[in-house]
Design a protein around this motif. Structure first.
Motif, PDB file in Angstrom:
ATOM      1  N   ARG A 104      -0.194  26.536  26.047  1.00 41.90           N
ATOM      2  CA  ARG A 104      -1.508  26.617  25.415  1.00 41.90           C
ATOM      3  C   ARG A 104      -1.678  27.872  24.568  1.00 41.90           C
ATOM      4  O   ARG A 104      -2.400  27.849  23.567  1.00 41.90           O
ATOM      5  CB  ARG A 104      -2.605  26.588  26.501  1.00 41.90           C
ATOM      6  N   GLN A 105      -1.052  28.968  24.945  1.00 40.96           N
ATOM      7  CA  GLN A 105      -1.167  30.216  24.186  1.00 40.96           C
ATOM      8  C   GLN A 105       0.179  30.929  24.177  1.00 40.96           C
ATOM      9  O   GLN A 105       0.889  30.952  25.186  1.00 40.96           O
ATOM     10  CB  GLN A 105      -2.222  31.148  24.800  1.00 40.96           C
ATOM     11  N   VAL A 106       0.523  31.512  23.023  1.00 38.84           N
ATOM     12  CA  VAL A 106       1.752  32.297  22.891  1.00 38.84           C
ATOM     13  C   VAL A 106       1.444  33.520  22.044  1.00 38.84           C
ATOM     14  O   VAL A 106       0.759  33.420  21.018  1.00 38.84           O
ATOM     15  CB  VAL A 106       2.889  31.489  22.230  1.00 38.84           C
ATOM     16  N   SER A 107       1.923  34.657  22.495  1.00 37.36           N
ATOM     17  CA  SER A 107       1.817  35.870  21.703  1.00 37.36           C
ATOM     18  C   SER A 107       3.009  36.752  22.029  1.00 37.36           C
ATOM     19  O   SER A 107       3.808  36.416  22.916  1.00 37.36           O
ATOM     20  CB  SER A 107       0.509  36.606  21.993  1.00 37.36           C
ATOM     21  N   ALA A 108       3.147  37.859  21.322  1.00 41.93           N
ATOM     22  CA  ALA A 108       4.328  38.693  21.521  1.00 41.93           C
ATOM     23  C   ALA A 108       4.065  40.117  21.077  1.00 41.93           C
ATOM     24  O   ALA A 108       3.148  40.395  20.288  1.00 41.93           O
ATOM     25  CB  ALA A 108       5.516  38.108  20.759  1.00 41.93           C
ATOM     26  N   ILE A 109       4.901  41.008  21.594  1.00 42.63           N
ATOM     27  CA  ILE A 109       4.977  42.381  21.112  1.00 42.63           C
ATOM     28  C   ILE A 109       6.441  42.680  20.825  1.00 42.63           C
ATOM     29  O   ILE A 109       7.345  42.055  21.399  1.00 42.63           O
ATOM     30  CB  ILE A 109       4.427  43.403  22.135  1.00 42.63           C
ATOM     31  N   GLY A 110       6.673  43.616  19.931  1.00 37.64           N
ATOM     32  CA  GLY A 110       8.041  44.016  19.610  1.00 37.64           C
ATOM     33  C   GLY A 110       8.134  45.527  19.577  1.00 37.64           C
ATOM     34  O   GLY A 110       7.340  46.185  18.880  1.00 37.64           O
ATOM     35  N   ARG A 111       9.056  46.079  20.320  1.00 35.58           N
ATOM     36  CA  ARG A 111       9.176  47.538  20.381  1.00 35.58           C
ATOM     37  C   ARG A 111       9.753  48.075  19.085  1.00 35.58           C
ATOM     38  O   ARG A 111      10.741  47.557  18.548  1.00 35.58           O
ATOM     39  CB  ARG A 111      10.033  47.948  21.557  1.00 35.58           C
ATOM     40  N   VAL A 112       9.130  49.138  18.596  1.00 35.99           N
ATOM     41  CA  VAL A 112       9.603  49.826  17.399  1.00 35.99           C
ATOM     42  C   VAL A 112      10.383  51.050  17.863  1.00 35.99           C
ATOM     43  O   VAL A 112       9.792  52.055  18.275  1.00 35.99           O
ATOM     44  CB  VAL A 112       8.427  50.244  16.485  1.00 35.99           C
ATOM     45  N   ASP A 113      11.692  50.963  17.837  1.00 31.02           N
ATOM     46  CA  ASP A 113      12.531  52.033  18.368  1.00 31.02           C
ATOM     47  C   ASP A 113      12.557  53.248  17.444  1.00 31.02           C
ATOM     48  O   ASP A 113      12.456  53.131  16.218  1.00 31.02           O
ATOM     49  CB  ASP A 113      13.963  51.521  18.573  1.00 31.02           C
ATOM     50  N   GLY A 114      12.704  54.400  18.058  1.00 31.72           N
ATOM     51  CA  GLY A 114      12.872  55.637  17.296  1.00 31.72           C
ATOM     52  C   GLY A 114      11.608  56.216  16.702  1.00 31.72           C
ATOM     53  O   GLY A 114      11.668  57.197  15.958  1.00 31.72           O
ATOM     54  N   VAL A 115      10.462  55.654  17.029  1.00 31.90           N
ATOM     55  CA  VAL A 115       9.194  56.136  16.481  1.00 31.90           C
ATOM     56  C   VAL A 115       8.448  56.904  17.567  1.00 31.90           C
ATOM     57  O   VAL A 115       8.203  56.374  18.653  1.00 31.90           O
ATOM     58  CB  VAL A 115       8.342  54.966  15.953  1.00 31.90           C
ATOM     59  N   THR A 229      10.174  41.717  21.686  1.00 31.69           N
ATOM     60  CA  THR A 229      10.807  42.198  22.921  1.00 31.69           C
ATOM     61  C   THR A 229      10.134  41.621  24.168  1.00 31.69           C
ATOM     62  O   THR A 229      10.730  41.625  25.238  1.00 31.69           O
ATOM     63  CB  THR A 229      10.756  43.735  22.988  1.00 31.69           C
ATOM     64  N   THR A 230       8.908  41.135  24.036  1.00 37.06           N
ATOM     65  CA  THR A 230       8.236  40.437  25.129  1.00 37.06           C
ATOM     66  C   THR A 230       7.370  39.341  24.537  1.00 37.06           C
ATOM     67  O   THR A 230       6.547  39.610  23.653  1.00 37.06           O
ATOM     68  CB  THR A 230       7.343  41.380  25.965  1.00 37.06           C
ATOM     69  N   VAL A 231       7.592  38.122  25.021  1.00 39.43           N
ATOM     70  CA  VAL A 231       6.777  36.984  24.585  1.00 39.43           C
ATOM     71  C   VAL A 231       5.921  36.546  25.770  1.00 39.43           C
ATOM     72  O   VAL A 231       6.437  36.279  26.859  1.00 39.43           O
ATOM     73  CB  VAL A 231       7.653  35.810  24.104  1.00 39.43           C
ATOM     74  N   TYR A 232       4.615  36.502  25.559  1.00 38.24           N
ATOM     75  CA  TYR A 232       3.669  36.103  26.606  1.00 38.24           C
ATOM     76  C   TYR A 232       3.259  34.662  26.368  1.00 38.24           C
ATOM     77  O   TYR A 232       2.851  34.282  25.263  1.00 38.24           O
ATOM     78  CB  TYR A 232       2.427  37.002  26.583  1.00 38.24           C
ATOM     79  N   THR A 233       3.365  33.863  27.433  1.00 39.06           N
ATOM     80  CA  THR A 233       3.110  32.431  27.313  1.00 39.06           C
ATOM     81  C   THR A 233       2.159  31.969  28.404  1.00 39.06           C
ATOM     82  O   THR A 233       2.378  32.280  29.581  1.00 39.06           O
ATOM     83  CB  THR A 233       4.429  31.634  27.437  1.00 39.06           C
ATOM     84  N   ARG A 234       1.128  31.257  28.016  1.00 37.24           N
ATOM     85  CA  ARG A 234       0.235  30.620  28.993  1.00 37.24           C
ATOM     86  C   ARG A 234       0.403  29.111  28.876  1.00 37.24           C
ATOM     87  O   ARG A 234       0.317  28.538  27.788  1.00 37.24           O
ATOM     88  CB  ARG A 234      -1.226  31.001  28.749  1.00 37.24           C
ATOM     89  N   ALA A 235       0.628  28.488  30.040  1.00 35.48           N
ATOM     90  CA  ALA A 235       0.844  27.048  30.078  1.00 35.48           C
ATOM     91  C   ALA A 235      -0.200  26.395  30.963  1.00 35.48           C
ATOM     92  O   ALA A 235      -0.932  27.063  31.704  1.00 35.48           O
ATOM     93  CB  ALA A 235       2.245  26.746  30.602  1.00 35.48           C
ATOM     94  N   VAL A 236      -0.258  25.080  30.893  1.00 39.70           N
ATOM     95  CA  VAL A 236      -1.130  24.325  31.795  1.00 39.70           C
ATOM     96  C   VAL A 236      -0.731  24.645  33.233  1.00 39.70           C
ATOM     97  O   VAL A 236       0.463  24.685  33.569  1.00 39.70           O
ATOM     98  CB  VAL A 236      -1.002  22.815  31.511  1.00 39.70           C
ATOM     99  N   GLU A 237      -1.718  24.905  34.079  1.00 43.18           N
ATOM    100  CA  GLU A 237      -1.453  25.373  35.439  1.00 43.18           C
ATOM    101  C   GLU A 237      -0.491  24.455  36.195  1.00 43.18           C
ATOM    102  O   GLU A 237       0.403  24.921  36.901  1.00 43.18           O
ATOM    103  CB  GLU A 237      -2.770  25.493  36.198  1.00 43.18           C
TER     104      GLU A 237
END
Length: 404
Positions: A104-115, A229-237
Motif C-alpha cells: 500500500r505504501q513505499v518510500s525510501a532513504i539513501g545515504r549520502v556518503d562522505g558528507v 539504502t533503506t526501502v520502507y514498505t507497508r502492506a495489507v496486514e
C-alpha cells in the motif's frame, strides 16, 4: 437426699468480631513494633506490585505505539555480497516493490556518503557528531508513521533546494530547538535551511540521528548516486508474511541473497521480551523481600508471646481454651500481615502511577497482582504466626502467671 447435678460448663465460643478484637490487642498496645513489622511485608509487596505494574504499563505503551504505527511495516536494506562486500539496491528497487499487489505504501532513504554536517562553518572539522545525511522521498513521513515536532516536511518545492529536516537526536546534538527560516546548518560545506524537526520514530530509529535532504537536492548538490539504502514498505496486514517472502527477489531480482528484509515491530517485541525476562529477576527480588518481611512478622509474634505470658496465663485461668489462645495470636499475625499487604499494594500502585506518569505511559496494574499480593501476605502471615500461636497455647496457666 442427693444434691442435684450441676450442668456441665462449656467454654464460650469466640465470634468473628471477638477474634478480631482480641487479635488487635497486640497491635494497639505496641503500634511502633507493629508498624515496623508491617513495613517489612509492605516493602516486599510494593516491590512485586511495582515490578508487575511498570512491566504491564510498558507493555500497554508498546501495544499503543504499535497500534498507532502499525505492525505491517517492512524494511529492505542491502546486505553483503558473496565476497563479504557491501551490496547495493538497484535504483529501480522502489518502483519494483511498488508493483507488488498487497503493498500500500513505499518510500525510501539513501545515504549520502562522505558528507559531514556542522552547526556552522566555525565548528572544527573533527566534531561531526556522528550524523548521517540521507536523501529522502516525499512520502517517507506517512510511510514510517513519523511526526513533526517543529516546522514542515519536505514538499515538491523544497526537495529541490537546500532545505533539511532533522531527526530528534540530530536536532539535540546540533543545539537546534525548532525549525525556522533563519536556522541553518552546514551540509557538505553548503548552507541548508532547517525546515522541520522530527519527533523520535520508534519503527525507524535510524531517522533520529539523520539529516534528511530532498532526493533531487541530494543528487544535484551533494553527489548522491540515487541508490536507496533503506526501502520502507507497508502492506495489507493479512499479507505481510507473503509480501515479506517476495521482497528480496523483487527488490534485486539478480541477487536476492544480497538483500535483507526485516520487520521493525519484531525488534520492539524482542525488546519487550527482554524486559519481561528482567522483570522475572525483579519479581524474584521482591519475593525475597517478602520472605524477609515474613521472618520479621514471625520474630515479632514470638517476642509478643514472651512478653505477654502473664496475659496468656490470666486468660487461660479465666477459662480460655488452648484453641482460643492459638486463634488469638494467629489472628494477630494475620492482621499484621494484612496491614502490610494492603499498604504494600497501595505503595506499589503509587510507585507504578508515578513512574508511568513520568514516562507518559498508561498506568496498568493487573487485578491479579493486587489480589495475589494480599493473598501472599495472608499466607506468609499465617505461616509466620503459626509457631508463636501454638507456643502460646501450650503455656499452662500456672507457668504463665508465675513468670515475672
Amino acid at each position: 437426699m442427693t444434691a442435684p447435678a450441676l450442668p456441665r460448663l462449656h467454654p464460650a465460643r469466640l465470634r468473628p468480631r471477638d477474634v478480631l478484637r482480641v487479635g488487635g490487642v497486640g497491635l494497639r498496645t505496641r503500634p511502633v513494633r507493629a508498624f515496623l513489622s508491617a513495613l517489612g511485608i509492605a516493602i516486599g509487596i510494593a516491590a512485586m506490585i511495582a515490578v508487575v505494574g511498570i512491566s504491564s504499563s510498558s507493555r500497554a505503551e508498546l501495544d499503543r505505539t504499535l497500534e498507532a504505527l502499525g505492525t505491517n511495516l517492512l524494511t529492505v536494506t542491502p546486505g553483503r555480497t558473496m565476497f563479504g562486500e557491501d551490496a547495493q539496491l538497484p535504483v529501480e528497487s522502489v518502483a519494483m516493490i511498488d508493483r507488488i499487489a498487497p503493498v500500500r505504501q513505499v518510500s525510501a532513504i539513501g545515504r549520502v556518503d562522505g558528507v559531514k554536517v556542522y552547526r556552522s562553518d566555525r565548528i572544527p572539522v573533527a566534531q561531526t557528531n556522528g550524523l548521517a545525511v540521507y536523501a529522502a522521498r516525499l512520502d517517507l513521513l506517512d510511510t514510517v508513521g513519523a511526526r513533526l515536532r517543529s516546522g514542515t516536511w519536505l514538499n515538491a518545492a523544497t526537495e529541490r533546494y537546500p532545505a533539511v529536516v532533522l531527526g530528534a537526536d540530530t536536532a539535540a546534538r546540533l543545539g537546534i530547538g525548532a525549525a525556522g527560516p533563519d536556522t541553518q546548518v552546514m551540509v557538505g560545506g553548503q548552507r541548508f535551511t532547517v525546515v522541520g524537526v522530527l519527533e523520535p520514530v520508534p519503527l525507524a530509529p535510524e531517522l533520529d540521528s539523520a539529516v534528511l535532504v530532498g532526493w533531487p537536492a541530494a543528487a544535484g548538490r551533494l553527489g548522491f548516486d540515487e541508490h536507496p539504502t533503506t526501502v520502507y514498505t507497508r502492506a495489507v496486514e493479512s499479507a505481510v508474511d507473503a509480501v515479506r517472502g517476495v521482497l528480496a527477489a523483487t527488490a534485486n531480482p539478480q541477487a536476492p541473497n544480497e538483500v535483507d528484509v526485516s520487520r521493525p515491530s519484531d525488534a520492539l517485541a524482542a525488546k519487550q521480551a527482554a524486559n519481561q525476562a528482567f522483570t522475572g529477576l525483579l519479581l524474584g527480588l521482591g519475593a525475597v523481600a517478602l520472605l524477609v518481611g515474613g521472618v520479621g512478622v514471625a520474630n515479632t509474634m514470638v517476642i509478643s508471646v514472651l512478653e505477654r505470658r502473664a496475659e496468656i496465663g490470666l486468660r487461660r485461668s479465666l477459662g480460655a481454651t488452648r484453641g482460643q489462645v492459638r486463634l488469638q495470636f494467629l489472628a494477630e499475625s494475620l492482621l499484621l500481615s494484612a496491614l502490610g499487604g494492603v499498604g504494600g499494594v497501595l505503595l506499589g500502585i503509587a510507585v507504578t502511577s508515578g513512574y508511568a506518569a513520568y514516562q507518559s505511559w498508561p498506568t496498568v496494574v493487573p487485578a491479579w497482582a493486587m489480589l495475589g499480593g494480599v493473598a501472599a501476605t495472608l499466607v506468609i502471615g499465617g505461616l509466620a504466626g503459626l509457631y508463636p500461636a501454638v507456643r502460646a497455647s501450650r503455656l499452662s496457666p500456672t507457668e504463665a502467671l508465675a513468670t515475672p
